[in-house]
Enzyme design. Sequence first.
Site, mmCIF file in Angstrom:
data_model
loop_
_atom_site.group_PDB
_atom_site.id
_atom_site.type_symbol
_atom_site.label_atom_id
_atom_site.label_comp_id
_atom_site.label_asym_id
_atom_site.label_seq_id
_atom_site.Cartn_x
_atom_site.Cartn_y
_atom_site.Cartn_z
ATOM 1 N N TYR A 51 -15.162 -12.691 -1.401
ATOM 2 C CA TYR A 51 -13.900 -12.627 -0.647
ATOM 3 C C TYR A 51 -13.436 -14.022 -0.316
ATOM 4 O O TYR A 51 -14.211 -14.825 0.190
ATOM 5 C CB TYR A 51 -14.074 -11.826 0.650
ATOM 6 C CG TYR A 51 -13.247 -10.566 0.611
ATOM 7 C CD1 TYR A 51 -11.855 -10.655 0.559
ATOM 8 C CD2 TYR A 51 -13.833 -9.311 0.583
ATOM 9 C CE1 TYR A 51 -11.082 -9.517 0.478
ATOM 10 C CE2 TYR A 51 -13.059 -8.163 0.491
ATOM 11 C CZ TYR A 51 -11.677 -8.273 0.443
ATOM 12 O OH TYR A 51 -10.917 -7.150 0.349
ATOM 13 N N GLU A 53 -9.950 -14.771 1.047
ATOM 14 C CA GLU A 53 -8.571 -14.751 1.571
ATOM 15 C C GLU A 53 -8.208 -16.135 2.082
ATOM 16 O O GLU A 53 -9.023 -16.801 2.728
ATOM 17 C CB GLU A 53 -8.453 -13.722 2.701
ATOM 18 C CG GLU A 53 -8.381 -12.294 2.178
ATOM 19 C CD GLU A 53 -8.204 -11.272 3.301
ATOM 20 O OE1 GLU A 53 -8.274 -11.648 4.483
ATOM 21 O OE2 GLU A 53 -7.991 -10.091 2.973
ATOM 22 N N ASP A 197 11.491 -15.786 -15.040
ATOM 23 C CA ASP A 197 10.253 -15.038 -15.234
ATOM 24 C C ASP A 197 9.853 -15.198 -16.701
ATOM 25 O O ASP A 197 10.360 -14.500 -17.575
ATOM 26 C CB ASP A 197 10.517 -13.569 -14.874
ATOM 27 C CG ASP A 197 9.302 -12.689 -15.103
ATOM 28 O OD1 ASP A 197 8.303 -13.180 -15.665
ATOM 29 O OD2 ASP A 197 9.376 -11.501 -14.732
ATOM 30 N N THR A 223 3.119 -14.240 -16.334
ATOM 31 C CA THR A 223 1.804 -13.627 -16.471
ATOM 32 C C THR A 223 0.912 -14.688 -17.120
ATOM 33 O O THR A 223 1.401 -15.697 -17.646
ATOM 34 C CB THR A 223 1.811 -12.399 -17.398
ATOM 35 O OG1 THR A 223 2.196 -12.833 -18.712
ATOM 36 C CG2 THR A 223 2.773 -11.332 -16.908
ATOM 37 N N LYS A 226 -0.187 -13.026 -21.715
ATOM 38 C CA LYS A 226 0.639 -12.760 -22.901
ATOM 39 C C LYS A 226 0.520 -13.967 -23.839
ATOM 40 O O LYS A 226 -0.582 -14.235 -24.289
ATOM 41 C CB LYS A 226 2.055 -12.409 -22.462
ATOM 42 C CG LYS A 226 2.072 -11.104 -21.610
ATOM 43 C CD LYS A 226 3.447 -10.660 -21.160
ATOM 44 C CE LYS A 226 3.346 -9.431 -20.251
ATOM 45 N NZ LYS A 226 4.664 -9.053 -19.687
ATOM 46 N N ARG A 232 -5.886 -11.250 -17.646
ATOM 47 C CA ARG A 232 -4.759 -10.493 -17.105
ATOM 48 C C ARG A 232 -4.465 -10.960 -15.687
ATOM 49 O O ARG A 232 -5.334 -10.913 -14.819
ATOM 50 C CB ARG A 232 -5.112 -8.997 -17.103
ATOM 51 C CG ARG A 232 -3.983 -8.053 -16.740
ATOM 52 C CD ARG A 232 -4.307 -6.648 -17.201
ATOM 53 N NE ARG A 232 -4.367 -6.620 -18.657
ATOM 54 C CZ ARG A 232 -3.296 -6.545 -19.455
ATOM 55 N NH1 ARG A 232 -2.090 -6.417 -18.947
ATOM 56 N NH2 ARG A 232 -3.436 -6.560 -20.768
HETATM 57 C C1 LIG Z 1 4.998 -8.340 -18.584
HETATM 58 C C2 LIG Z 1 6.093 -8.760 -17.682
HETATM 59 C C3 LIG Z 1 5.960 -8.716 -16.286
HETATM 60 C C4 LIG Z 1 4.854 -7.988 -15.584
HETATM 61 O O1 LIG Z 1 3.594 -8.355 -15.777
HETATM 62 P P1 LIG Z 1 2.407 -7.371 -15.308
HETATM 63 O O2 LIG Z 1 1.234 -8.276 -15.336
HETATM 64 O O3 LIG Z 1 2.394 -6.257 -16.280
HETATM 65 O O4 LIG Z 1 2.724 -6.910 -13.917
HETATM 66 C C5 LIG Z 1 6.988 -9.231 -15.517
HETATM 67 N N1 LIG Z 1 8.085 -9.736 -16.078
HETATM 68 C C6 LIG Z 1 8.261 -9.773 -17.404
HETATM 69 C C7 LIG Z 1 9.519 -10.360 -17.952
HETATM 70 C C8 LIG Z 1 7.284 -9.272 -18.253
HETATM 71 O O5 LIG Z 1 7.485 -9.272 -19.581
#
Ligand SMILES: *Cc1c(COP(=O)(O)O)cnc(C)c1O
Length: 433
Positions: A51, A53, A197, A223, A226, A232
């Site tokens: 933990y 936090e 994003d 993220t 990807k 993840r």
């Molecule tokens: C994949 C994605 C997310 C979310 O990611 P998670 O880890 O699945 O919550 C947010 N924004 C965009 C543009 C994405 O492609």
Amino acid sequence: MKALKEQDPEIFSIIEKETTRQNENFELIASENFASRATIEAMGSVLTNKYAEGYPGKRYYGGCEHVDVAEDLARERAKKLFNADYANVQPHSGASANAAIYLVFMQPGDTLLGLDLAHGGHLTHGSPVNFSGIIYHPEFYGVEKDTGRIDMNKVRDKAKKVNPRMISIGASAYTRDFDYQAFRDIADEVGAFLWMDMAHTAGLIAAGELNDPLPVCDVVSTTTHKTLRGPRGGMILVGNDGENKLGVTARKSGRTKNWSEVLDSAVFPGSQGGPLMHVIAAKAVAFGEALEPEFVSYQKQVKANATTMANEFMDRGYNLVSDGTDNHLILVDLRSKGLTGKLAEESLDRAGITVNKNMVPFDTESPFVTSGIRIGSPALTTRGFGENEFKEVVRLIDTVLQKPEDEDVIHSVKTQVKEMCDMFPLYDFATTP
Ligand SMILES: *Cc1c(COP(=O)(O)O)cnc(C)c1O
């Protein structure tokens, strides 16, 4: 995985089967990738027990002296990778990173202007079934029917009309690069914050293969699993000149004088509890890999492979949204072939080729059926596939789509898929000690 095999054979066998599936299929889902063995080892470590936090040096728990170093390494490597002033590596996912961003920049009921989900946007950019569309007021811009691209004049018109508090950029299924400066000018014109994003494209951006949003946007989320090819998870970044970008916001919020503390506290305690220290350590490992020159060659290959796929499909008479790609993914519009996304996804799946059905802009089918498939190059590129292999991938996809219900064709393609996979071995460790 000896202990798991002995103690819980049911779960062990699922991991074994999933490893085989990943090893023996063409993984073409644009949001997926294969993390390295080192990254996976860090994720599977005793750090899950801790933990922590709070933030390094300011924890609510004792015994954090080692995980503090791991989190600092993750933050420092992330900042170096993206030339950023600030990095928060605690978000559990991309959606969690985005939740914290809303908490900082938006009040309930405030207007967000984002890319329409049906045109490639993401749930967390104002979908009515997501917190972002429930708590806040979403408005959308889209792509043009004839070009499949965003028309910045239309974004400007829409922004002037709806007067957003924040404009979001970023997508899950957009095949072109973004003009961040044009978005910045619009945001300044209407007095909105600008958020990128880059969940899908972070790896390409880190390698300099796409335009860089960090110098231009107020805040950037991503993220880590990807194109970035880590564990993840999620992350929040602010580019250089953070004080200029966010100092005013922080002071207005009245919560604290320091803008980076405002962002930190939106993640914890604002929207999360204890951080996943095993994942944060794995993020550090993956960012370390991304700082190596090999990562740049990988991203160049990701892009070259996607371009090759695009050209091969078009040569075979397929329609692509935006007639090609600037990044790691393509969107195939199957209407001219008389196919739905659902049928294509299912028949390809049976042939060992994993893609996802996807709405195309102005789709006439429901989201469960769709008229398109989304195909990405990151995972198979990690495996070692180059342009020649991707030409073969397209040939095999085309073979199935010409006769999607012919079992002999599916069987023969599946055999060829497996043969190619065997030539590019992936994981040999996931179910061994
Ligand atoms: C994949 C994605 C997310 C979310 O990611 P998670 O880890 O699945 O919550 C947010 N924004 C965009 C543009 C994405 O492609």
